[in-house]
Scaffold this active site. Sequence first.
Site, PDB file in Angstrom:
ATOM      1  N   GLU A 173      22.078   1.010  29.669  1.00 52.78           N
ATOM      2  CA  GLU A 173      20.796   0.289  29.652  1.00 52.78           C
ATOM      3  C   GLU A 173      19.757   0.990  30.533  1.00 52.78           C
ATOM      4  OE1 GLU A 173      23.668  -0.532  30.908  1.00 52.78           O
ATOM      5  OE2 GLU A 173      23.586  -2.118  32.432  1.00 52.78           O
ATOM      6  N   CYS A 187      30.221  13.689  36.831  1.00 57.40           N
ATOM      7  CA  CYS A 187      31.607  13.334  37.147  1.00 57.40           C
ATOM      8  C   CYS A 187      32.398  14.576  37.551  1.00 57.40           C
ATOM      9  CB  CYS A 187      32.265  12.625  35.983  1.00 57.40           C
ATOM     10  SG  CYS A 187      32.496  13.709  34.585  1.00 57.40           S
ATOM     11  N   SER A 196      32.058   4.233  35.486  1.00 59.28           N
ATOM     12  CA  SER A 196      32.737   4.152  36.779  1.00 59.28           C
ATOM     13  C   SER A 196      34.174   3.652  36.591  1.00 59.28           C
ATOM     14  CB  SER A 196      31.974   3.193  37.687  1.00 59.28           C
ATOM     15  OG  SER A 196      31.936   1.919  37.081  1.00 59.28           O
ATOM     16  N   PHE A 209      25.076   6.382  32.429  1.00 57.40           N
ATOM     17  CA  PHE A 209      23.674   6.820  32.469  1.00 57.40           C
ATOM     18  C   PHE A 209      23.504   8.325  32.637  1.00 57.40           C
ATOM     19  CE2 PHE A 209      24.375   6.770  37.065  1.00 57.40           C
ATOM     20  CZ  PHE A 209      23.632   7.877  37.472  1.00 57.40           C
ATOM     21  N   LYS A 218      26.912   1.873  22.294  1.00 52.08           N
ATOM     22  CA  LYS A 218      26.096   1.215  23.321  1.00 52.08           C
ATOM     23  C   LYS A 218      25.765   2.227  24.420  1.00 52.08           C
ATOM     24  CE  LYS A 218      26.618  -0.779  27.214  1.00 52.08           C
ATOM     25  NZ  LYS A 218      25.361  -0.449  27.907  1.00 52.08           N
TER      26      LYS A 218
HETATM   27  P1  NAD Z   1      28.932   2.130  34.911  1.00 54.24           P
HETATM   28  O1  NAD Z   1      30.374   1.874  34.988  1.00 54.24           O
HETATM   29  O2  NAD Z   1      28.020   1.330  35.784  1.00 54.24           O
HETATM   30  O3  NAD Z   1      28.377   1.875  33.414  1.00 54.24           O
HETATM   31  C1  NAD Z   1      29.002   2.473  32.295  1.00 54.24           C
HETATM   32  C2  NAD Z   1      28.805   1.556  31.088  1.00 54.24           C
HETATM   33  O4  NAD Z   1      29.481   0.316  31.329  1.00 54.24           O
HETATM   34  C3  NAD Z   1      27.343   1.220  30.823  1.00 54.24           C
HETATM   35  O5  NAD Z   1      27.116   1.285  29.445  1.00 54.24           O
HETATM   36  C4  NAD Z   1      27.192  -0.186  31.380  1.00 54.24           C
HETATM   37  O6  NAD Z   1      26.254  -0.953  30.665  1.00 54.24           O
HETATM   38  C5  NAD Z   1      28.577  -0.785  31.270  1.00 54.24           C
HETATM   39  N1  NAD Z   1      28.929  -1.681  32.378  1.00 54.24           N
HETATM   40  C6  NAD Z   1      28.564  -1.546  33.687  1.00 54.24           C
HETATM   41  N2  NAD Z   1      29.114  -2.536  34.429  1.00 54.24           N
HETATM   42  C7  NAD Z   1      29.833  -3.300  33.570  1.00 54.24           C
HETATM   43  C8  NAD Z   1      30.641  -4.469  33.744  1.00 54.24           C
HETATM   44  N3  NAD Z   1      30.794  -5.045  34.925  1.00 54.24           N
HETATM   45  N4  NAD Z   1      31.234  -4.984  32.658  1.00 54.24           N
HETATM   46  C9  NAD Z   1      31.099  -4.415  31.442  1.00 54.24           C
HETATM   47  N5  NAD Z   1      30.351  -3.307  31.225  1.00 54.24           N
HETATM   48  C10 NAD Z   1      29.721  -2.750  32.274  1.00 54.24           C
HETATM   49  O7  NAD Z   1      28.712   3.695  35.131  1.00 54.24           O
HETATM   50  P2  NAD Z   1      27.341   4.480  35.347  1.00 54.24           P
HETATM   51  O8  NAD Z   1      26.804   4.155  36.708  1.00 54.24           O
HETATM   52  O9  NAD Z   1      26.456   4.309  34.162  1.00 54.24           O
HETATM   53  O10 NAD Z   1      27.864   6.003  35.294  1.00 54.24           O
HETATM   54  C11 NAD Z   1      28.302   6.684  36.425  1.00 54.24           C
HETATM   55  C12 NAD Z   1      29.814   6.656  36.525  1.00 54.24           C
HETATM   56  O11 NAD Z   1      30.375   7.239  35.353  1.00 54.24           O
HETATM   57  C13 NAD Z   1      30.346   7.480  37.687  1.00 54.24           C
HETATM   58  O12 NAD Z   1      31.396   6.780  38.287  1.00 54.24           O
HETATM   59  C14 NAD Z   1      30.832   8.760  37.029  1.00 54.24           C
HETATM   60  O13 NAD Z   1      31.842   9.444  37.746  1.00 54.24           O
HETATM   61  C15 NAD Z   1      31.337   8.226  35.730  1.00 54.24           C
HETATM   62  N6  NAD Z   1      31.404   9.269  34.722  1.00 54.24           N
HETATM   63  C16 NAD Z   1      32.642   9.744  34.390  1.00 54.24           C
HETATM   64  C17 NAD Z   1      32.764  10.767  33.479  1.00 54.24           C
HETATM   65  C18 NAD Z   1      34.118  11.316  33.127  1.00 54.24           C
HETATM   66  O14 NAD Z   1      34.226  12.066  32.173  1.00 54.24           O
HETATM   67  N7  NAD Z   1      35.177  10.979  33.860  1.00 54.24           N
HETATM   68  C19 NAD Z   1      31.623  11.310  32.879  1.00 54.24           C
HETATM   69  C20 NAD Z   1      30.379  10.789  33.236  1.00 54.24           C
HETATM   70  C21 NAD Z   1      30.285   9.764  34.158  1.00 54.24           C
END
Ligand code: NAD
Length: 495
Positions: A182, A287, A232, A155, A179
Amino acid sequence: MSVTQTTESILNYVDGGWKNAAVSEYLPVLNPATGEQIGSTPMSSASDVGEAVRAASKAYPAWRRIPVGQRIEYLFKLRTLMKENYEDLSRMITIECGKTLAESHGEMLRGIENVEVACGTPILIQGYNSEDIASGIDELMIRQPLGVCAIIAPFNFPAMIPFWFLPYAIACGNTVVIKPSERVPLTMQKIFKLIEALKLPAGVVNLVNGGRDVVNAILEHPDIRAVSFVGSSATARHVYTRSAATGKRVQCQGGAKNPVVILPDADFVTSSEIVADSAFGCAGQRCLAASVAIGVGEATKPFIEAIRQKAESRITGFGLEDGVQMGPVISAESRARVEGLIGKAINDGAKAVVDGRNAKISKYEKGTFVKPTVLEGLPLSSEVTRTEIFGPVLSVHHVNTIDDAISFVNSGEYGNMACLFTTSGANARKFRYEAEVGNVGINVGVAAPMAYFPFSGARGSFFGDLHGQGRDAVEFFTQEKVVVERWPKDWTRKF
Ligand code: NAD
């Protein structure tokens, strides 16, 4: 200023046209600063994913045959459209994601920069060759596209992160299913209106909105060859494991807990300003946000005083308003989580030098704000020191030597970024050499790689081999093929 937004209907984009998802479940999308509902994300199903993959598979054979120089013509046009719509897209990012307009501008610029770098794919995709590996026999390596590739985004950067992958994937001759998160689907709706205007062949780029069901359908789909994921670490691990099990190429960027180290010879005024921008910029939802500051020796006391002033003076509010330096966190759940972790830290013995809980922002009572928070006195081993908070919270710690600081940097679960503040070249080199992280900052607080460098990451922050952006992305989105050839008319040796 009016902040009213109409609720937009959010659609998928499949086979060159806008489509309603075949679902009845929708997730409300809120402006996190105002609490107003601005959209509803359709929680698409496996059948929506199947339709998008069919379109991408159908488009692939013809798309890969289009010469790379013609494929990138679409990227030139896309760059122009992104520049023309830069302000509108930036405002959309602020409205749905909460960051300030200046931060949204920065996000858009990096997205555009990735399109520009991908315009260099005709050179980046080149292989290499050797003549006469044996008499009359030549060997060459060529790069070919993979097929249908999926991009799954988090997000916190709704525009930029898909562009770490998308322009490279299509320039290399692949077709794509994207994708978005959401929680922030609206920026991608606008970007797809620009993609629609490119008049790409139908099915080359497809959009499926939704949550984990969409992700799991992508992971299980036999016709998807590669997955690029950012989110994450828990989800990254799941995506990495399932993709590998189903035989896909995969790159997964995960979470982070980024330490910054301040040496006694640093300039505390400048360093604290840079660290404050890192820790509190994007409300800490980055991040590459600094979340643990380690003062070495005499540095700790003056640094705490300097960072306290920066945290207290930061102006928090709705990111479209002039003068605002920090926006809200993404949701009420996120605010509760961040405030819970601050409370836990205090229970574990921390002192809140600045406590950003229970923030009240006039005119925006329904916003999910947490103000900048500075904690002091937490043990380096405590849970809060090691948990990704993803909010505007910085814990400050004290150690005696740079070696102690580097041991801490190398001891956690994550390895996304670490930064050093110093005026000593020797210490800077030692840190750069020994820190086991993907991105290092020296007197820089957000070591975000330009689009022509890989966005790195290590240990629990990255799963895979090749990263997004630049040369790495081109390598990820192509299959190396090695050819050894001998031509009868050119026999140089008779058999
Ligand atoms: P998230 O893991 O909740 O969601 C990321 C994606 O995965 C979304 O599209 C979501 O719909 C999907 N998703 C979520 N839970 C899922 C599950 N159980 N099974 C399958 N798909 C699932 O992450 P977020 O809260 O949207 O983003 C924040 C996180 O992203 C933080 O941990 C941040 O550090 C990380 N991030 C990392 C980088 C990097 O380059 N390392 C960059 C940006 C964000």
